[in-house]
Design an enzyme around this catalytic site. Structure first.
Site, short mmCIF file in Angstrom:
data_model
loop_
_atom_site.label_atom_id
_atom_site.label_comp_id
_atom_site.label_asym_id
_atom_site.label_seq_id
_atom_site.Cartn_x
_atom_site.Cartn_y
_atom_site.Cartn_z
N GLN A 1 7.20 3.36 1.97
CA GLN A 1 7.28 4.82 1.82
C GLN A 1 7.22 5.59 3.14
O GLN A 1 7.95 6.54 3.35
CB GLN A 1 6.18 5.27 0.87
CG GLN A 1 6.39 6.63 0.31
CD GLN A 1 5.52 6.86 -0.91
OE1 GLN A 1 4.33 7.13 -0.79
NE2 GLN A 1 6.08 6.71 -2.10
N PHE A 2 6.31 5.17 4.00
CA PHE A 2 6.24 5.70 5.36
C PHE A 2 6.01 4.49 6.27
O PHE A 2 5.26 3.58 5.89
CB PHE A 2 5.05 6.64 5.54
CG PHE A 2 5.22 8.01 4.96
CD1 PHE A 2 5.48 9.11 5.77
CD2 PHE A 2 5.09 8.22 3.59
CE1 PHE A 2 5.62 10.39 5.23
CE2 PHE A 2 5.23 9.49 3.05
CZ PHE A 2 5.49 10.57 3.87
N HIS B 1 1.19 9.71 9.19
CA HIS B 1 2.53 9.98 8.63
C HIS B 1 3.50 10.29 9.76
O HIS B 1 4.46 11.05 9.58
CB HIS B 1 2.50 11.14 7.63
CG HIS B 1 1.77 10.84 6.36
ND1 HIS B 1 0.39 10.92 6.26
CD2 HIS B 1 2.21 10.46 5.14
CE1 HIS B 1 0.03 10.61 5.03
NE2 HIS B 1 1.12 10.32 4.32
N ASP C 1 4.11 4.20 8.55
CA ASP C 1 2.67 4.08 8.78
C ASP C 1 1.99 3.15 7.77
O ASP C 1 0.86 2.73 8.00
CB ASP C 1 2.02 5.46 8.67
CG ASP C 1 2.77 6.50 9.46
OD1 ASP C 1 2.17 7.10 10.36
OD2 ASP C 1 3.98 6.71 9.20
N PHE C 2 2.67 2.87 6.66
CA PHE C 2 2.07 2.01 5.62
C PHE C 2 2.66 0.62 5.63
O PHE C 2 2.48 -0.16 4.70
CB PHE C 2 2.23 2.65 4.24
CG PHE C 2 1.84 4.09 4.19
CD1 PHE C 2 0.75 4.55 4.93
CD2 PHE C 2 2.54 5.01 3.44
CE1 PHE C 2 0.38 5.89 4.92
CE2 PHE C 2 2.18 6.34 3.42
CZ PHE C 2 1.10 6.79 4.16
N ILE C 3 3.38 0.30 6.70
CA ILE C 3 4.04 -1.01 6.75
C ILE C 3 3.05 -2.11 7.17
O ILE C 3 3.31 -3.29 6.97
CB ILE C 3 5.24 -0.97 7.73
CG1 ILE C 3 6.24 -2.08 7.36
CG2 ILE C 3 4.81 -1.08 9.19
CD1 ILE C 3 7.60 -1.92 8.03
N ALA D 1 1.49 -1.57 -3.24
CA ALA D 1 1.03 -2.75 -2.51
C ALA D 1 2.15 -3.24 -1.61
O ALA D 1 3.05 -3.96 -2.05
CB ALA D 1 0.59 -3.84 -3.50
N GLU D 2 2.10 -2.85 -0.35
CA GLU D 2 3.22 -3.10 0.56
C GLU D 2 3.43 -4.58 0.85
O GLU D 2 4.56 -5.03 1.04
CB GLU D 2 3.02 -2.33 1.86
CG GLU D 2 3.19 -0.82 1.73
CD GLU D 2 2.04 -0.13 1.04
OE1 GLU D 2 0.97 -0.76 0.87
OE2 GLU D 2 2.19 1.05 0.66
C1 TPP Z 1 -0.85 1.94 2.08
C2 TPP Z 1 -0.24 3.19 1.59
N1 TPP Z 1 0.89 3.15 0.87
C3 TPP Z 1 1.45 4.27 0.42
C4 TPP Z 1 0.89 5.48 0.67
C5 TPP Z 1 1.55 6.74 0.17
N2 TPP Z 1 0.75 7.26 -0.93
C6 TPP Z 1 -0.22 8.17 -0.71
S1 TPP Z 1 -1.08 8.48 -2.07
C7 TPP Z 1 -0.15 7.43 -3.00
C8 TPP Z 1 -0.46 7.27 -4.44
C9 TPP Z 1 -1.88 6.95 -4.67
O1 TPP Z 1 -2.14 6.92 -6.02
P1 TPP Z 1 -3.60 6.70 -6.58
O2 TPP Z 1 -4.29 5.64 -5.79
O3 TPP Z 1 -3.49 6.49 -8.02
O4 TPP Z 1 -4.37 8.06 -6.25
P2 TPP Z 1 -3.95 9.56 -6.65
O5 TPP Z 1 -3.17 10.10 -5.48
O6 TPP Z 1 -3.18 9.52 -7.91
O7 TPP Z 1 -5.21 10.32 -6.80
C10 TPP Z 1 0.83 6.84 -2.23
C11 TPP Z 1 1.83 5.90 -2.73
C12 TPP Z 1 -0.28 5.50 1.45
N3 TPP Z 1 -0.90 6.65 1.78
N4 TPP Z 1 -0.82 4.36 1.89
#
Ligand code: TPP
Lengths: 348, 327
Positions: B82-83, B129, B85-87, B59-60
């Protein structure tokens, strides 16, 4: 631990109780099994193509297949028309919606023939629209699809369109504000949305206990005034049943349902990840025991529906199918840059 | 001196600052055992424990907002997005809130926090990304925005960012992480935020850039050198505040300017740099200020030919330099 008072709304279902058992004839189940074998074979092939440097990135659905496929099959069966807002781990979702292995591989290899975005996006992201079934996956930004799904359902209600909307996401996604805001809205207006959380217990490396202070994500549903159902997401028949019920509820105008399907993520987060940094070999062994394909196979064999011979045949056909698809997708052209600037705005 | 990669330099900067100041802590997705998805925080949880290297929920907005709260209380959080793009979910907390705390409390409170994020493309990352959102942040008074290009700069500037009393958004080009290696002193050093650096001295054209593009500009400058054109490459390093004096001094010397960034053209950093030059060094110019940038499409597409079409590269930059040289 704080538990919401409405936890009673959270029900746990076992594979045993099947209100919809009558539709699940041996032929149907065998068809499901072959398709699951096909998806697994395709997923393994895609991973191989990544390791060969041909596919840039993959998020495998291995371990999530029973939930993804059972959910789509049930939703297609019980809705007049369906809109799905899936997340990035949705190869099995895509195949269940009718995407062919060749189309999936065109997308995975970022070829011009990618049906979702023509190679502009990550595999299977974009939109695949047919009159009865729409699959919309605008981005791989976690949880953004939740408000999209809710807004789509709102639009359907406004325009008298009987479509049911379904969205899929992981456990980690339920931490995002977008998730909570979307759930809240759907709950207030009783919109026809089915929320499916594919809970594999981790978000990349972060375990569920660092993601939320509850054991069942479904407990969150009570806070948004909708039922939260926990289901064994490695049991395709159990998923089919609860999703079928949720979709019929939506069709009847009774509002949204939240389903938490407990699944396993058999591979690293994506092809870029190395899960040995945060998962022990014992944990991985443990998860393999919950492999949905293995469990389905054992169940069908116990029931005398699947034989060793039929199983072998399913695998052989899947391999041939995926071989042909690989050949076709590898030979296909990349997109050219002629339309690079198209579709930034409506064209004049 | 040892040769290090950008990612090693970033990790060392955080390690040293956490050793030096117990108020410094890290929070972000997968920064713990995983060591971050790019391994920027590898080994830090082992050294500093779970209380100072916090795996946050996904949760950014809360990552930035909680860092902001802790910073107002006197901690020195390094929040990792993390990237880049997610800011976007965190923009409310960073631009909307953090940038305005000092001004809005008449200095009673301030926000000594760093938001680190990997940005940029050329990594087959597709629309979500590969983004370069630095201009959105550089527009905001109250924020400082750093975009280093080398291991030396990354380390010295990140240490400065952590020690800074105001919020700093620290953009690390993810393509440079392992690609770019360079010498990093063994002894302690800190580089000032807001100071540009001449990466290659020259007399005929000033080529202004930051991040990964600095390296492509240097390659292009070598091509032009063979054609008898002597290019100066000015690395902005900080995109807010801009080092006006360094920009103007170089332009007064060369009278010709090419500005390069990967971010799309309209409203990008190039526009601001060009405006500064037009306002304050117009009389020195012998050619139109020219830009080589990413194209104005919503983001960088995934498929290799499309990504290559988007990305500025040494050839495209060299072509731009030739245009400016021959005007
Ligand atoms: C807003 C956002 N923050 C971070 C990411 C990077 N990211 C991609 S998948 C992920 C984990 C997601 O976990 P979950 O929702 O449990 O699904 P899973 O991949 O385990 O199936 C993260 C942190 C992203 N894509 N989007």
């Amino acid at each position: 631990m704080v538990r919401s008072r409405n936890t009673a709304a959270t029900q746990t279902r076992k594979a045993a109780e099947h209100a919809v058992a009558e539709v699940l004839t041996p032929d149907v189940l065998l068809g499901w099994y072959s398709t699951m074998v096909l998806v697994r074979t395709l997923d393994e092939r895609a991973w191989l193509l990544n390791r060969q440097g041909k596919a840039a990135i993959l998020a495998s659905s291995q371990g999530h297949e029973a939930t993804q496929m059972g959910a789509v099959w049930a939703a297609v069966r019980y809705s007049p028309s369906l809109a799905i807002f899936p997340f990035y781990r949705g190869l099995a979702t895509a195949i269940a919606t009718g995407i062919t292995p060749t189309e999936a591989l065109l997308s995975i290899l970022a070829k011009a023939g990618d049906p979702a975005s023509g190679g502009r996006q990550f595999p299977l992201h974009g939109a695949v629209m047919t009159p009865k079934l729409k699959v919309i996956n605008i981005s791989n930004v976690v949880a953004t699809q939740i408000p999209h799904a809710v807004g789509y359902a709102l639009g359907c209600r406004m325009s008298g369109d009987p479509t049911v909307t379904m969205t899929t996401f992981g456990d980690g996604a339920t931490s995002e504000g977008d998730w909570h805001e979307g759930m809240n809205y759907a709950g207030i207006y009783k919109l026809p949305v089915v929320f499916i959380c594919e809970n594999n217990g981790v978000a990349i490396s972060v375990p569920q206990r660092k993601q939320m202070a509850i054991v069942n994500v479904a407990d969150r549903a009570a806070g948004y005034g909708m039922p939260g159902v926990v289901v064994d997401g490695t049991d395709v028949m159990a998923v089919y049943e609860v999703v079928g019920e949720a979709v019929r509820r939506a069709v009847r105008g009774e509002g949204p349902t939240f389903i938490e399907a407990k699944v396993v993520r058999l591979l690293p987060h994506t092809s870029d990840d190395d899960d040995r940094r945060y998962r022990t070999p014992e944990e991985l062994e443990d998860m393999k025991r919950r492999d949905p394909l293995k469990k389905f196979k054992e169940h069908l064999m116990e029931q005398g529906i699947l034989t060793a011979q039929l199983d072998e045949q399913a695998h052989k056909e899947a391999k041939e199918h995926v071989d042909r698809a690989t050949e076709a997708a590898e030979a296909a052209p990349f997109p050219d840059t002629g339309d690079f600037y198209d579709h930034v705005y409506a064209s004049e | 001196m040892a040769v290090k990669s950008v990612i090693e330099a970033v990790r060392e900067a955080m390690f040293e600052e956490m050793k030096r100041d117990p108020n410094v802590f890290i929070m972000g997705e997968d920064v713990g055992k995983r060591g971050g998805v790019f391994l920027a925080t590898r080994g830090l949880i082992e050294e500093f424990g779970e209380e100072r290297v916090i795996d946050t929920p996904l949760a950014e907005s809360s990552i930035a907002g909680i860092a902001l709260g802790a910073a107002m209380q006197g901690r020195r959080p390094i929040a990792e997005i993390q990237f880049a793009d997610f800011i976007w979910p965190a923009v409310n907390q960073i631009i909307g809130e953090a940038a305005r705390v000092r001004y809005g409390t008449k200095g009673v409170l301030h926000v000594p926090m760093v938001v680190r994020c990997p940005y940029g493309g050329g990594v087959r990352g597709g629309l979500f990304h590969s983004q370069s959102p630095e201009a959105y942040f550089a527009h905001t008074p109250g924020l400082k925005v750093v975009c280093p290009s080398t291991p030396y700069d990354a380390k010295g500037l990140l240490k400065a960012a952590i020690r800074d009393e105001d919020p700093v958004v620290f953009f690390e080009h993810k393509r440079t992480y392992r690609l770019v290696r360079g010498e990093v002193p063994d002894e302690e050093y800190v580089l000032p935020i807001g100071v540009a650096d001449i990466k290659r001295a020259g007399s005929d054209i000033t080529c202004i850039s930051y991040g990964l593009m600095v390296h492509y500009c240097l390659e292009a400058a070598e091509m032009l050198a063979k054609e008898g054109v002597n290019v100066e490459v000015l690395d902005l390093r900080t995109v807010r505040p801009l080092d006006k004096e360094a920009i103007l001094e170089s332009v007064r010397k060369t009278s010709r300017v090419l500005i390069v960034h990967e971010d799309n053209r309209t409203g990008g950093l190039g526009a601001e740099v060009a405006a500064i030059i037009a306002e304050e060094a117009f009389g020195h110019l012998d050619a139109p200020i020219t830009r080589v940038t990413g194209p104005d499409v919503p983001a960088m597409p995934f498929s290799p030919p499309l990504e290559d079409f988007f990305m500025p590269n040494p050839e495209k930059i060299a072509a731009g330099l030739r245009r400016v040289a021959s005007y």
